[in-house]
Enzyme design. Structure first.
Site, PDB file in Angstrom:
ATOM      1  N   TYR A  56     109.987   3.277  48.218  1.00 26.27           N
ATOM      2  CA  TYR A  56     108.783   3.749  48.905  1.00 26.27           C
ATOM      3  C   TYR A  56     108.672   3.030  50.251  1.00 26.27           C
ATOM      4  O   TYR A  56     108.321   1.848  50.318  1.00 26.27           O
ATOM      5  CB  TYR A  56     107.526   3.488  48.084  1.00 26.27           C
ATOM      6  CG  TYR A  56     107.469   4.219  46.762  1.00 26.27           C
ATOM      7  CD1 TYR A  56     108.263   5.329  46.503  1.00 26.27           C
ATOM      8  CD2 TYR A  56     106.606   3.803  45.751  1.00 26.27           C
ATOM      9  CE1 TYR A  56     108.211   6.004  45.297  1.00 26.27           C
ATOM     10  CE2 TYR A  56     106.528   4.477  44.541  1.00 26.27           C
ATOM     11  CZ  TYR A  56     107.350   5.563  44.316  1.00 26.27           C
ATOM     12  OH  TYR A  56     107.288   6.216  43.106  1.00 26.27           O
ATOM     13  N   PRO A 210      99.342  13.092  38.574  1.00 26.56           N
ATOM     14  CA  PRO A 210      98.511  13.811  37.603  1.00 26.56           C
ATOM     15  C   PRO A 210      97.516  14.757  38.270  1.00 26.56           C
ATOM     16  O   PRO A 210      96.899  15.567  37.585  1.00 26.56           O
ATOM     17  CB  PRO A 210      97.795  12.683  36.851  1.00 26.56           C
ATOM     18  CG  PRO A 210      97.724  11.568  37.842  1.00 26.56           C
ATOM     19  CD  PRO A 210      99.013  11.646  38.612  1.00 26.56           C
ATOM     20  N   LEU A 211      97.385  14.655  39.592  1.00 28.38           N
ATOM     21  CA  LEU A 211      96.549  15.589  40.351  1.00 28.38           C
ATOM     22  C   LEU A 211      97.411  16.603  41.093  1.00 28.38           C
ATOM     23  O   LEU A 211      96.944  17.230  42.058  1.00 28.38           O
ATOM     24  CB  LEU A 211      95.649  14.819  41.329  1.00 28.38           C
ATOM     25  CG  LEU A 211      94.645  13.867  40.673  1.00 28.38           C
ATOM     26  CD1 LEU A 211      93.908  13.051  41.723  1.00 28.38           C
ATOM     27  CD2 LEU A 211      93.657  14.655  39.822  1.00 28.38           C
ATOM     28  N   ARG A 213      99.839  16.243  43.115  1.00 30.91           N
ATOM     29  CA  ARG A 213      99.949  15.838  44.521  1.00 30.91           C
ATOM     30  C   ARG A 213      98.785  16.370  45.358  1.00 30.91           C
ATOM     31  O   ARG A 213      98.946  16.778  46.499  1.00 30.91           O
ATOM     32  CB  ARG A 213     101.291  16.275  45.107  1.00 30.91           C
ATOM     33  CG  ARG A 213     102.497  15.716  44.359  1.00 30.91           C
ATOM     34  CD  ARG A 213     103.791  15.945  45.101  1.00 30.91           C
ATOM     35  NE  ARG A 213     104.933  15.553  44.294  1.00 30.91           N
ATOM     36  CZ  ARG A 213     105.398  14.317  44.143  1.00 30.91           C
ATOM     37  NH1 ARG A 213     104.795  13.329  44.768  1.00 30.91           N
ATOM     38  NH2 ARG A 213     106.452  14.066  43.381  1.00 30.91           N
ATOM     39  N   GLY A 214      97.607  16.359  44.748  1.00 34.66           N
ATOM     40  CA  GLY A 214      96.394  16.743  45.446  1.00 34.66           C
ATOM     41  C   GLY A 214      96.000  18.194  45.314  1.00 34.66           C
ATOM     42  O   GLY A 214      94.881  18.575  45.679  1.00 34.66           O
TER      43      GLY A 214
END
Length: 333
Positions: A56, A210-211, A213-214
């Site tokens: 990252y 879990p979203l 990626r928005g």
């Protein structure tokens, strides 16, 4: 904050962890000062499970976390990952031809030393293979990781995006405590054989994104994404796939509104309701989003509401792939 046990260990981790990738990588410009404030707020909220990886920002995210870990090491259960390598010195996303995957025992031992140095810590709590290398027997990779446990450099081991067969083979070498895989309302590939195998070995599932990626949040709009945001390249953010997903979100939003919660809280609550052995790691670099996400641990969904969500997911199945073709080749090996 509520807490859940990590797999085959006695460690108590916050029911929602914190994915730190976006603080340094993939989602456009970030502000280190804002991210550091968010990390401190996570501690204030009792979020003790933080997730990063060496790739990252080509090490930048681990160095960022080190600034907070320095004075708060005992408060954080720290997970990091290894395996993706850059062909050049320029950090780029994992879909790029500038990256390749290396699960060789030699690189395992090289990577852990670099992560420990960047993080400024003596031991990594949970060390993941970021993928399963199709060119290296998983037993060899995990064998080298197990050596790190014996040497006191790592406490527990994890795999990311592994197949049922790889999970089984890895556990013959050393107990694997967690499987990190993408899991959300839009990404459900782990359901069935992968989850069944993971549970047979008493592992936790650690869902990243879990979203989606928005995509399943109140404020998401593709047109607002930064030009360098890698989500612009993903199949589910384009054309008829995007239309499908936005229609699904609109109907899910109605359910969230009825419960007086946000769309993000509904999405996280759904993931949490899939089992007490699931510990999602939604990412954010903003304090108000961190607080919004944390409140999802108190959201209860009735059987009727869960059924409504299932019906909506069946109504809008055309969600699209979560990665481009090249990256998908490294999933579930």
């Amino acid at each position: 904050m509520k807490y859940r046990k990590l797999g085959n260990t006695e460690e108590q981790l916050s029911t929602l962890g914190l994915g730190c990738m976006g603080m340094s990588f993939a989602y456009g410009p970030s502000d280190d000062n804002e991210s550091i404030q968010t990390l401190h707020s996570a501690l204030d909220l009792g979020i003790n499970f933080w997730d990063t990886a060496d790739m990252y920002g080509n090490g930048a995210n681990e160095r960022l976390l080190s600034q907070v870990l320095k004075e708060n090491r005992e408060k954080v259960f720290l997970a990091t990952k290894f395996g993706f390598r850059f062909r050049t010195n320029n950090a780029s996303d994992s879909n790029s031809p500038n990256t390749y995957f290396d699960g060789s025992p030699t690189y395992v031992k090289q990577a852990v030393e670099a992560s420990l140095q960047r993080l400024g810590i003596e031991v990594i709590d949970l060390y993941y293979a970021h993928r399963v290398d199709p060119n290296v027997p998983v037993e060899d990779t995990v064998g080298a990781m197990a050596d790190l446990v014996r040497e006191g450099k790592v406490r527990y081991l994890g795999l990311s995006e592994a197949s049922p067969e790889s999970i089984k083979r890895a556990n013959t070498v050393h107990p694997i405590s967690a499987l990190q895989s993408e899991y959300s309302l839009l990404t459900r590939g782990v359901e069935g054989k992968i989850m069944d195998t993971m549970r047979a070995y008493n592992m936790s599932l650690v869902p990243y994104s879990p979203l989606a990626r928005g995509l399943v949040t109140d404020t998401f709009k593709v047109e607002n994404l930064d030009e360098k945001d890698f989500r612009r390249t993903l199949p589910r953010y384009k054309g008829d796939k995007l239309d499908n997903n936005l229609s699904l979100k609109t109907e899910l939003q109605e359910l969230a509104n009825q419960k007086s919660i946000t769309m993000a809280q509904l999405a996280l609550a759904w993931v949490l309701h899939q089992g007490n052995d699931i510990i999602p790691i939604p990412g954010t670099r903003k304090i108000h989003r961190l607080k919004e996400n944390a409140a999802a641990v108190d959201v209860n969904l009735s059987e009727e509401e869960l059924q409504t969500i299932s019906q909506l997911l069946a109504k809008y199945p055309n969600v699209g792939e979560r990665y481009n073709e090249g990256a998908m080749r490294l999933v579930n090996n």
